[in-house]
Design a protein around this motif. Sequence first.
Motif, PDB file in Angstrom:
ATOM      1  N   GLU A   1       0.468   2.293   7.496  1.00 60.25           N
ATOM      2  CA  GLU A   1      -0.203   1.388   8.415  1.00 60.25           C
ATOM      3  C   GLU A   1      -0.437  -0.007   7.839  1.00 60.25           C
ATOM      4  OE1 GLU A   1      -4.095   2.631   9.496  1.00 60.25           O
ATOM      5  OE2 GLU A   1      -4.468   0.649  10.309  1.00 60.25           O
ATOM      6  N   LYS A   2      -1.025  -0.036   6.634  1.00 56.93           N
ATOM      7  CA  LYS A   2      -1.360  -1.345   6.067  1.00 56.93           C
ATOM      8  C   LYS A   2      -0.130  -2.130   5.674  1.00 56.93           C
ATOM      9  CE  LYS A   2      -5.900  -0.757   4.293  1.00 56.93           C
ATOM     10  NZ  LYS A   2      -6.632  -0.522   3.084  1.00 56.93           N
TER      11      LYS A   2
ATOM     12  N   PHE B   1       0.852  -1.183   0.000  1.00 57.36           N
ATOM     13  CA  PHE B   1       0.000   0.000   0.000  1.00 57.36           C
ATOM     14  C   PHE B   1       0.882   1.225   0.000  1.00 57.36           C
ATOM     15  CE2 PHE B   1      -3.726   2.510   1.780  1.00 57.36           C
ATOM     16  CZ  PHE B   1      -4.496   2.321   0.643  1.00 57.36           C
ATOM     17  N   TYR B   2       0.288   2.360  -0.363  1.00 57.78           N
ATOM     18  CA  TYR B   2       1.088   3.586  -0.365  1.00 57.78           C
ATOM     19  C   TYR B   2       0.978   4.315   0.966  1.00 57.78           C
ATOM     20  CZ  TYR B   2      -3.491   5.126  -2.024  1.00 57.78           C
ATOM     21  OH  TYR B   2      -4.829   5.319  -2.170  1.00 57.78           O
ATOM     22  N   LYS B   3       0.433   3.644   1.954  1.00 55.24           N
ATOM     23  CA  LYS B   3       0.399   4.232   3.287  1.00 55.24           C
ATOM     24  C   LYS B   3       1.049   3.268   4.273  1.00 55.24           C
ATOM     25  CE  LYS B   3      -2.945   7.781   3.457  1.00 55.24           C
ATOM     26  NZ  LYS B   3      -3.577   7.921   2.158  1.00 55.24           N
TER      27      LYS B   3
ATOM     28  N   ALA C   1      -8.394 -10.223   3.720  1.00 55.07           N
ATOM     29  CA  ALA C   1      -9.216 -11.231   3.038  1.00 55.07           C
ATOM     30  C   ALA C   1     -10.108 -10.601   1.983  1.00 55.07           C
ATOM     31  CB  ALA C   1     -10.042 -11.992   4.066  1.00 55.07           C
ATOM     32  N   PHE C   2      -9.538  -9.851   1.086  1.00 56.73           N
ATOM     33  CA  PHE C   2     -10.315  -9.271  -0.004  1.00 56.73           C
ATOM     34  C   PHE C   2      -9.495  -9.280  -1.283  1.00 56.73           C
ATOM     35  CE2 PHE C   2      -8.253  -6.010   2.528  1.00 56.73           C
ATOM     36  CZ  PHE C   2      -7.631  -5.205   1.589  1.00 56.73           C
TER      37      PHE C   2
ATOM     38  N   LEU D   1      -5.798   1.324  -9.214  1.00 53.39           N
ATOM     39  CA  LEU D   1      -4.810   1.249  -8.134  1.00 53.39           C
ATOM     40  C   LEU D   1      -3.495   1.891  -8.566  1.00 53.39           C
ATOM     41  CD1 LEU D   1      -5.411  -2.389  -6.832  1.00 53.39           C
ATOM     42  CD2 LEU D   1      -5.737  -0.305  -5.509  1.00 53.39           C
TER      43      LEU D   1
END
Lengths: 352, 111
Positions: free
Chosen positions: A171-172, A167-169, A215-216, A224
Amino acid sequence: MALLKSLKARKSDLSKPENQLAFLNNGIFKEGKLPLFKDKIAETGNFPLKPRKLEILQLNLGYMCNQVCSHCHVDAGPDRKEIMSRETMLQCLDVIRHTKAHTLDLTGGAPEMNPNFRWFVEEASKAGIKDFIVRSNLTIILANKKYHDLPEFFKKYNVHVASSLPFYKREKTDKQRGKGVFNKSIKVLQMLNEVGYAQEGSGLKLDLVYNPAGAFLPANQGGLERDFKKALKEDFNIEFNSLFAITNLPISRFLEYLIASENYEDYMYALVDAYNPAAVQNVMCTNTISVSWDGWLYDCDFNQMLELKVNSKVKHISEYNETLLNNRQIRISQHCYGCTAGAGSSCQGTLD
Amino acid sequence: MSKTYYNSEDLRKFGEITEWSEELGNKFFDYYGKVFEEGALSAREKSLIALAVSHVVKCPYCIDAYTKDGLQRGITKEEMMEAIHAGAAIESGATLVHGVQMMNKYKKLSM
Ligand code: SF4
Ligand code: SF4
């Protein structure tokens, strides 16, 4: 959550491929709630699944990795000691010199951790392969001083770098891959940009690989890519060439996560729901041969982790024969639904 | 086993409503699909609107579906929460604006 140890080191039941395969054959599939992959592709006359033209030779240089990502289908980690030997590499080089494949793809674990990595890249680059990809997790480059000059090394051999960034952030990314991974990845992407990667006219390719952190399924790859490009440019002045969105396959540590978080059934329903018959003809195994650290041949990296060796007389790199291999039937199971969901995905990302 | 009115597995069966009224069911799903395509609004923006409305109409199926849809689209949890606040603000505003009706009536009835 990023983990501390591989399934293997934890002696988890799921570290055994036969247990994973049994799991994928039972439950909702055995009860007939969802169709078996083989029956699904038979609907459009694609069973048995056969290879088309070989284009990519993918070599797994070993399962050792500096990270222990929670979604890892390789079950890689610092505790994994399986590493390709120089002897097997020599056998691979012999194949690389004669193959009709135009792309060589080095993966792992962290392929850079193989002590013979640099020697092998030098030798392989002499074979005149058109596209030479190294799959890098980025953080390895900062993990130890001896790796700091890898961007220069990649540049020297015109290596095409494919690196994972969920991700580009922050946290994830850190949740999936471990604390601090995001900041390090950003730093390394900047280092790659500095030596010329993804800069106009340099010819040095830097692609990003995105896996959903949970889970997606991944959304549309184009959308994206736009979001990643905008955010990475604005926040960190980073450039890259393309983004590949990859669906997580329900095997190994991702399977463990799905079961533990009680998402397994919903996830399988989502995969089957998103089944796209048009994607079947382009799944990775139809143009790839995957070679394991110990020289065995597989239809893809996923089958390698499930220890499903190619269904051919020729099973090892030492007896490699492209014509015979191209006549094989591809070994499939329910994990294959991960390759045919939506636009379809493979280690090369969404299929066009 | 406890009985509940809402069962998360029922969401998977949503398509089955077509079985008892094919024409209307199909028309609904065609319409639904079309609404969420890229248009003057992006599919991403529409996903956030859907999430906010899901909360306002308090539909647990829609909340599950559009939380997942948002994750897939890379929508952040901050964006999701703000969207819900937008829905909640309109919902409470809609309640409070009726206060004017109460005030009007009060004044009319009072000497
Ligand atoms: S960096 Fe890649 S190989 Fe290493 S643990 Fe993470 S997903 Fe697995
Ligand atoms: S998992 Fe491997 S064998 Fe199955 S469809 Fe995907 S690439 Fe082919």
